[in-house]
Design a protein around this motif. Structure first.
Motif, short mmCIF file in Angstrom:
data_model
loop_
_atom_site.label_atom_id
_atom_site.label_comp_id
_atom_site.label_asym_id
_atom_site.label_seq_id
_atom_site.Cartn_x
_atom_site.Cartn_y
_atom_site.Cartn_z
N GLU A 73 0.83 -1.19 0.00
CA GLU A 73 0.00 0.00 0.00
C GLU A 73 0.88 1.25 0.00
O GLU A 73 1.40 1.65 1.04
N PRO B 251 3.38 11.33 3.96
CA PRO B 251 2.31 12.21 3.50
C PRO B 251 2.66 13.70 3.53
O PRO B 251 1.97 14.51 2.91
N TYR C 63 1.98 16.02 -3.59
CA TYR C 63 2.01 15.18 -2.40
C TYR C 63 1.30 13.85 -2.70
O TYR C 63 0.47 13.79 -3.63
N PRO C 64 1.59 12.79 -1.94
CA PRO C 64 0.98 11.49 -2.24
C PRO C 64 -0.54 11.52 -2.37
O PRO C 64 -1.10 10.84 -3.23
N HIS C 65 -1.23 12.33 -1.53
CA HIS C 65 -2.70 12.32 -1.59
C HIS C 65 -3.23 13.02 -2.84
O HIS C 65 -4.43 12.95 -3.12
N HIS C 66 -2.35 13.69 -3.59
CA HIS C 66 -2.78 14.32 -4.84
C HIS C 66 -2.83 13.31 -6.00
O HIS C 66 -3.35 13.63 -7.07
N MET D 155 0.21 4.34 -0.12
CA MET D 155 -0.26 5.48 0.66
C MET D 155 0.27 5.43 2.09
O MET D 155 0.49 6.47 2.71
N THR D 156 0.48 4.23 2.61
CA THR D 156 1.05 4.12 3.95
C THR D 156 2.57 4.05 3.93
O THR D 156 3.22 4.31 4.95
N SER E 111 -3.35 9.38 -7.91
CA SER E 111 -4.20 8.19 -7.92
C SER E 111 -3.40 7.01 -7.37
O SER E 111 -2.17 7.08 -7.19
N GLY E 112 -4.10 5.89 -7.11
CA GLY E 112 -3.43 4.71 -6.59
C GLY E 112 -2.35 4.20 -7.54
O GLY E 112 -1.26 3.83 -7.11
N ARG F 32 0.65 6.56 -7.39
CA ARG F 32 1.45 6.36 -6.17
C ARG F 32 2.31 5.11 -6.28
O ARG F 32 3.45 5.09 -5.82
#
Length: 340
Positions: A102, A109, A155-158, A104-105, A160-161, A164
Motif C-alpha cells: 500500500e 504524506p 504530495y501522495p494524496h494528490h 499510501m502508507t 491516484s493509486g 502512487r
C-alpha cells in the motif's frame, strides 16, 4: 545455476522467522529456501497468512523487534541476514529494494514525491541536490508518470493509486538494485492499472537485468509474469517449479486447490466457484504432520503424523512437499489440472 544459466543473485537457505512471546517462541516461517537469478522473476504464492510478506521483510531486515530470523540470505554472494543498523541500511535500497503493498502508507504524506525520491538517491550516493532532482525526474518519466515535472511537487494524496505505485517503483529503482521485492504491488488497483504496473515491472526487469521476487496470491498473474514459482503454506514452501509447468500440472494438493479456485471466464454454464475448505492454521495450532492435512481431500494417516520433506520432483529445481504426490499424480492430471 538458474534455468537461465546464470548464478543466483539472491539465495535463501533454511530461512526461519520466530516471534517471541509469553509462551516462548512460535515459528511463522520454517525452512524456506529459494534462489533467483539476474533478469528472472520468482513468484511467492499462497493465501494470506502463509508467510510470504514475512519472508520479504526478513530479506530486507525489516522484521519487528520481537522477531528472530535464522538461516542464510546471500545477496550477491554475501550473507546479509545478520546485518544490522547502518550496514543493512547501506544495502537496503541500493542493492535490494522493495515495493510495498500500500503506497499510501509507505510514502511520507508531508513530503512531496519528488523530495522522497531525491532523498532515496542521496541516501546512497554522493550527488548534488540538482543532480538528484534531474535523476528523479528521469525516473518518473521512466515509470511512465504523466507530466513528471508537475507531479514532482505533488504530495501522495494528490495522486491516484496507480500513480502512487509508480512513485514507489521509481524510489525502488533509484539506485539500480540487483533485487526488487514486489509485495502484492497491485493491491487495490483496478484490472487495467494492475496490468500496466506489472508490465512496467517486466519492462524494467528486462532493461536493467534485476531479479524480481513477486509476492502474490493471484495465480493468473503468475502465469503471465513469473519464470518460477514457490508456493507457500503455513510458513513453508510446499512446491517450487517453473511457472508454466506448475500451472499446467500442479503436484501438491494445495497448489491444485489454488488453481481450481481461480475465477474463469467462458461461455459454458455457470458453476459455483471452487474453494479450499478451512483456513491456514494459526501459529499456536500447527498440526504435527503436514500443515495442509486438515484441509486436504487426499490426506491419509501418515500425512497427519509426518512432516513431509521437500522432495525432488523431476529436476533439482522442481520440489514438492507431499508424502502422496506421486500416487496422486494421475495420468489424466497431465492433460488437465484439478478444477479445469
Amino acid at each position: 545455476m538458474s534455468a537461465r544459466g546464470l548464478p543466483p543473485v539472491l539465495e535463501v537457505e533454511d530461512l526461519s522467522v520466530a516471534f517471541r512471546g509469553r509462551g516462548g517462541e512460535r515459528a511463522a516461517v520454517r525452512g524456506v529456501g529459494f534462489s533467483v537469478a539476474p533478469g528472472e522473476t520468482l513468484a511467492l504464492v499462497g493465501e494470506s497468512g502463509c508467510g510470504k510478506s514475512l519472508t520479504a521483510f526478513a530479506l530486507l531486515g525489516l522484521l519487528p523487534a520481537n522477531a528472530r530470523a535464522g538461516g542464510r540470505v546471500r545477496l550477491e554472494g554475501r550473507d546479509i541476514l545478520g546485518l544490522q543498523g547502518e550496514a543493512m541500511r547501506r544495502l537496503r535500497g541500493a542493492r535490494i529494494a522493495m515495493i510495498f503493498q500500500e503506497p499510501m502508507t509507505a510514502l511520507n504524506p508531508v513530503l512531496t514525491i519528488g523530495a522522497q525520491i531525491v532523498e532515496a538517491i542521496r541516501e546512497h550516493e554522493a550527488v548534488s541536490r540538482a543532480d538528484a532532482r534531474a535523476r528523479a525526474l528521469g525516473l518518473l518519466a521512466r515509470v511512465r508518470m504523466p507530466d513528471p515535472e508537475r507531479r514532482f511537487d505533488a504530495y501522495p494524496h494528490h495522486l491516484s493509486g496507480g500513480q502512487r505505485q509508480r512513485v514507489m517503483i521509481a524510489m525502488a529503482l533509484a539506485c539500480t538494485p540487483a533485487v526488487l521485492v514486489a509485495d502484492e504491488p497491485t493491491t487495490a488497483l483496478d484490472v487495467t492499472v494492475q496490468a500496466q504496473i506489472l508490465d512496467l515491472i517486466d519492462d524494467l526487469r528486462r532493461e536493467t537485468g534485476m531479479a524480481v521476487v513477486l509476492i502474490t496470491h493471484d495465480l493468473g498473474l503468475v502465469a503471465e509474469h513469473a519464470d518460477r514459482v514457490a508456493v507457500m503454506y503455513a510458513g513453508r514452501v510446499v512446491e517450487t517449479r517453473p511457472a508454466e509447468t506448475l500451472i499446467a500440472v500442479p503436484l501438491h494438493p494445495y497448489t491444485r486447490g489454488l488453481i481450481a479456485a481461480r475465477p474463469r471466464l467462458g461461455t459454458g454454464p455457470r458453476r459455483r466457484l471452487a474453494e479450499i475448505p478451512g483456513q491456514v492454521p494459526p501459529l499456536g495450532a500447527m498440526p504435527p504432520g503436514c500443515a495442509f492435512a486438515p484441509r486436504c481431500p487426499s490426506a491419509a494417516a501418515p500425512c497427519r503424523e509426518t512432516l513431509p520433506p521437500l522432495d525432488v520432483a523431476g529436476s533439482a529445481a522442481e520440489r514438492v512437499a507431499c508424502l502422496r504426490w506421486k500416487e496422486l499424480r494421475a495420468p489424466e492430471q497431465s492433460a488437465a489440472p484439478l478444477g479445469a
